[in-house]
Scaffold this motif. Structure first.
Motif, PDB file in Angstrom:
ATOM      1  N   HIS A 112       0.852  -1.183   0.000  1.00 13.38           N
ATOM      2  CA  HIS A 112       0.000   0.000   0.000  1.00 13.38           C
ATOM      3  C   HIS A 112       0.893   1.238   0.000  1.00 13.38           C
ATOM      4  O   HIS A 112       1.955   1.249   0.622  1.00 13.38           O
ATOM      5  CB  HIS A 112      -0.894  -0.022   1.242  1.00 13.38           C
ATOM      6  CG  HIS A 112      -2.039   0.921   1.175  1.00 13.38           C
ATOM      7  ND1 HIS A 112      -1.909   2.272   1.415  1.00 13.38           N
ATOM      8  CD2 HIS A 112      -3.354   0.713   0.883  1.00 13.38           C
ATOM      9  CE1 HIS A 112      -3.087   2.851   1.291  1.00 13.38           C
ATOM     10  NE2 HIS A 112      -3.986   1.927   0.963  1.00 13.38           N
ATOM     11  N   ALA A 208     -11.975  15.070  -0.774  1.00 11.93           N
ATOM     12  CA  ALA A 208     -10.786  14.679  -1.533  1.00 11.93           C
ATOM     13  C   ALA A 208      -9.509  15.047  -0.799  1.00 11.93           C
ATOM     14  O   ALA A 208      -8.457  14.445  -1.040  1.00 11.93           O
ATOM     15  CB  ALA A 208     -10.802  15.326  -2.915  1.00 11.93           C
ATOM     16  N   ILE A 327      -1.158  11.542  -6.053  1.00 13.12           N
ATOM     17  CA  ILE A 327      -2.516  11.074  -5.788  1.00 13.12           C
ATOM     18  C   ILE A 327      -3.381  12.296  -5.486  1.00 13.12           C
ATOM     19  O   ILE A 327      -3.040  13.104  -4.621  1.00 13.12           O
ATOM     20  CB  ILE A 327      -2.534  10.101  -4.597  1.00 13.12           C
ATOM     21  CG1 ILE A 327      -1.636   8.887  -4.898  1.00 13.12           C
ATOM     22  CG2 ILE A 327      -3.946   9.647  -4.279  1.00 13.12           C
ATOM     23  CD1 ILE A 327      -1.388   8.001  -3.698  1.00 13.12           C
ATOM     24  N   ASP A 329      -6.757  12.323  -4.624  1.00  7.78           N
ATOM     25  CA  ASP A 329      -7.909  12.140  -3.742  1.00  7.78           C
ATOM     26  C   ASP A 329      -7.501  11.230  -2.579  1.00  7.78           C
ATOM     27  O   ASP A 329      -7.144  10.071  -2.784  1.00  7.78           O
ATOM     28  CB  ASP A 329      -9.071  11.507  -4.512  1.00  7.78           C
ATOM     29  CG  ASP A 329     -10.390  11.565  -3.749  1.00  7.78           C
ATOM     30  OD1 ASP A 329     -10.355  11.510  -2.496  1.00  7.78           O
ATOM     31  OD2 ASP A 329     -11.453  11.648  -4.390  1.00  7.78           O
ATOM     32  N   ARG A 331      -9.229   9.791  -0.448  1.00  4.51           N
ATOM     33  CA  ARG A 331     -10.141   8.662  -0.256  1.00  4.51           C
ATOM     34  C   ARG A 331      -9.660   7.400  -0.963  1.00  4.51           C
ATOM     35  O   ARG A 331     -10.003   6.287  -0.568  1.00  4.51           O
ATOM     36  CB  ARG A 331     -11.548   9.042  -0.737  1.00  4.51           C
ATOM     37  CG  ARG A 331     -12.224  10.088   0.143  1.00  4.51           C
ATOM     38  CD  ARG A 331     -13.489  10.617  -0.470  1.00  4.51           C
ATOM     39  NE  ARG A 331     -13.210  11.409  -1.671  1.00  4.51           N
ATOM     40  CZ  ARG A 331     -14.108  12.182  -2.282  1.00  4.51           C
ATOM     41  NH1 ARG A 331     -15.329  12.260  -1.801  1.00  4.51           N
ATOM     42  NH2 ARG A 331     -13.782  12.868  -3.366  1.00  4.51           N
ATOM     43  N   LEU A 332      -8.860   7.550  -1.985  1.00  3.88           N
ATOM     44  CA  LEU A 332      -8.318   6.389  -2.696  1.00  3.88           C
ATOM     45  C   LEU A 332      -7.442   5.532  -1.794  1.00  3.88           C
ATOM     46  O   LEU A 332      -7.299   4.330  -2.008  1.00  3.88           O
ATOM     47  CB  LEU A 332      -7.504   6.847  -3.916  1.00  3.88           C
ATOM     48  CG  LEU A 332      -8.300   7.452  -5.077  1.00  3.88           C
ATOM     49  CD1 LEU A 332      -7.342   8.078  -6.089  1.00  3.88           C
ATOM     50  CD2 LEU A 332      -9.175   6.401  -5.734  1.00  3.88           C
ATOM     51  N   GLU A 335      -9.984   3.003   0.100  1.00  6.50           N
ATOM     52  CA  GLU A 335     -11.082   2.323  -0.586  1.00  6.50           C
ATOM     53  C   GLU A 335     -10.706   0.927  -1.074  1.00  6.50           C
ATOM     54  O   GLU A 335     -11.559   0.172  -1.527  1.00  6.50           O
ATOM     55  CB  GLU A 335     -11.562   3.174  -1.764  1.00  6.50           C
ATOM     56  CG  GLU A 335     -12.295   4.434  -1.318  1.00  6.50           C
ATOM     57  CD  GLU A 335     -12.735   5.301  -2.487  1.00  6.50           C
ATOM     58  OE1 GLU A 335     -12.270   5.044  -3.620  1.00  6.50           O
ATOM     59  OE2 GLU A 335     -13.528   6.224  -2.277  1.00  6.50           O
ATOM     60  N   ASN A 336      -9.421   0.568  -1.034  1.00 13.66           N
ATOM     61  CA  ASN A 336      -8.962  -0.772  -1.430  1.00 13.66           C
ATOM     62  C   ASN A 336      -9.368  -1.143  -2.854  1.00 13.66           C
ATOM     63  O   ASN A 336      -9.700  -2.293  -3.130  1.00 13.66           O
ATOM     64  CB  ASN A 336      -9.477  -1.837  -0.447  1.00 13.66           C
ATOM     65  CG  ASN A 336      -8.834  -1.715   0.917  1.00 13.66           C
ATOM     66  OD1 ASN A 336      -7.671  -1.348   1.016  1.00 13.66           O
ATOM     67  ND2 ASN A 336      -9.580  -2.019   1.954  1.00 13.66           N
ATOM     68  N   ASP A 337      -9.324  -0.179  -3.751  1.00 13.21           N
ATOM     69  CA  ASP A 337      -9.587  -0.440  -5.168  1.00 13.21           C
ATOM     70  C   ASP A 337      -8.341  -1.086  -5.767  1.00 13.21           C
ATOM     71  O   ASP A 337      -7.274  -0.476  -5.809  1.00 13.21           O
ATOM     72  CB  ASP A 337      -9.910   0.877  -5.883  1.00 13.21           C
ATOM     73  CG  ASP A 337     -10.412   0.648  -7.302  1.00 13.21           C
ATOM     74  OD1 ASP A 337      -9.948  -0.313  -7.948  1.00 13.21           O
ATOM     75  OD2 ASP A 337     -11.256   1.428  -7.760  1.00 13.21           O
ATOM     76  N   PHE A 340      -6.357   0.752  -8.364  1.00 13.20           N
ATOM     77  CA  PHE A 340      -5.480   1.801  -7.832  1.00 13.20           C
ATOM     78  C   PHE A 340      -4.227   1.202  -7.206  1.00 13.20           C
ATOM     79  O   PHE A 340      -3.112   1.658  -7.456  1.00 13.20           O
ATOM     80  CB  PHE A 340      -6.258   2.627  -6.800  1.00 13.20           C
ATOM     81  CG  PHE A 340      -5.418   3.544  -5.976  1.00 13.20           C
ATOM     82  CD1 PHE A 340      -4.875   4.697  -6.522  1.00 13.20           C
ATOM     83  CD2 PHE A 340      -5.142   3.252  -4.635  1.00 13.20           C
ATOM     84  CE1 PHE A 340      -4.089   5.553  -5.758  1.00 13.20           C
ATOM     85  CE2 PHE A 340      -4.378   4.094  -3.863  1.00 13.20           C
ATOM     86  CZ  PHE A 340      -3.847   5.260  -4.432  1.00 13.20           C
TER      87      PHE A 340
END
Length: 348
Positions: A112, A208, A327, A329, A331-332, A335-337, A340
């Protein structure tokens, strides 16, 4: 033929089938399936034998039933064992038979971005003697506020936007990792040189640029004759190693637990359009806060402020990660996308 004699013959016939079942073997799936249908199918021999069971004299029912069950068990075990053997052979051939076939792609994970930046910062400070200390995220009022020169009803407490535990107003989610420093000072004698990374919580609107939880890393140095010059040189080393930027400035500020206090700015430059955007056209970028540890904090933690002095500093890991990896935002980061996170495989 008397009925008893008839069923004796049937029992002998079933035993012959048991012998045939035990002798049967095949490596062909069709032959094994035909064998299964012959004995275990709906119209198989076993159903025929079971249908005769009601006509068996009582004195022969036990022997007749036991013999049928032996046949059933033998046929079932034979079918299962032959299919298992065939399956293992098929798997072995498919995996190892053709060594020229392409390998199966393996998807690997990625660290991460928060972990990447945290580890970078820890590594930088470890080179100048700082160890790592950690503490609980659920804290009490003493370690989060009072020991840090924030007594009850102090107006600066409102700056923290704290999440309190409703059932116990003395328990809260820590608002900074300074609480870890308090615990470390209580348990260790100077000289102290430690950094405290961790997640903290503030009751803020999510957008954001801000979140209700984020990550900090705070540093603490306590020893004899520690000066503000030592603090500046430490921050100079840190920003040069992390950003490659050697120019910093310290602007006067206020923190209840340090005196004097300052905001730390690093000169980012104005070489690109992005530089203008993130520095608002000034070229300077704020990265954290710092100051000399207030004597009251030392006293609260059992350290003699007449003998020892020290400095403390703190930076936001999330903001630095956003800065280093462009980066946009915050929030990314939570969010565990997978789309990303996969971008950071090269940063391992």
């Amino acid at each position: 033929m008397p009925r008893i004699g008839f069923f004796c013959v049937m029992i002998d016939e079933i035993k012959k089938h048991i012998a045939l079942v035990n002798e049967f073997t095949s490596t062909e799936l069709d032959a094994i399936e035909s064998f299964r249908i012959k004995y275990l199918g709906k119209k198989g021999l076993l159903n025929d034998f079971f249908a005769e069971f009601k006509n068996v004299p009582n004195e022969q029912k036990k022997e007749f039933g036991q013999t049928i069950n032996q046949l059933k068990n033998a046929a079932t075990e034979k079918v299962n064992s032959l299919k298992d053997a065939l399956a293992s052979t098929t798997v072995s051939d498919s995996v190892y038979g053709d060594l020229t076939r392409p390998g199966q792609p393996m998807s690997i994970g990625a660290r991460h971005p928060i972990s990447i930046v945290k580890n970078q910062i820890i590594e930088i400070f470890s080179r100048i003697g700082f160890n790592v200390s950690e503490g609980p995220e659920i804290e009490d009022d003493w370690h989060n506020f009072t020991a840090l020169n924030l007594p009850e009803y102090h107006p600066a407490r409102d700056m923290q936007d704290t999440f309190f535990i409703q059932t116990n107003p003395d328990v809260l989610l820590r608002t900074h990792t300074s609480s870890v420093q308090v615990r470390y000072m209580e348990d260790n004698k100077p000289p102290i040189r430690t950094i405290s990374p961790g997640r903290v919580y503030r009751n803020e609107a999510i957008s954001a640029r801000s979140h209700c939880f984020f990550h900090q890393i705070e540093g603490l140095y306590i020893d004899k004759d520690v000066s503000f010059a030592d603090l500046k040189q430490t921050l100079q080393f840190f920003t040069t190693e992390l950003f490659g930027k050697s120019k910093i400035r310290l602007r006067p500020s206020y923190f209840p637990f340090t005196e004097p206090s300052a905001e730390v700015d690093v000169y980012w430059g104005l070489e690109t359009e992005s530089d203008y955007k993130i520095t608002k056209g000034t070229g300077w970028l704020e990265i954290g806060g710092c100051g000399m540890v207030d004597p009251n904090v030392l006293k609260n933690c059992g350290i003699d402020p007449e003998e020892y002095s020290g400095f403390a500093f703190g930076v936001g890991i999330d903001r630095i990660a956003m800065l280093l990896h462009q980066i946009t935002d915050i929030r990314l980061l939570s969010e565990n996308d997978v789309r990303f996170l996969e971008q950071f495989k090269s940063a391992l």
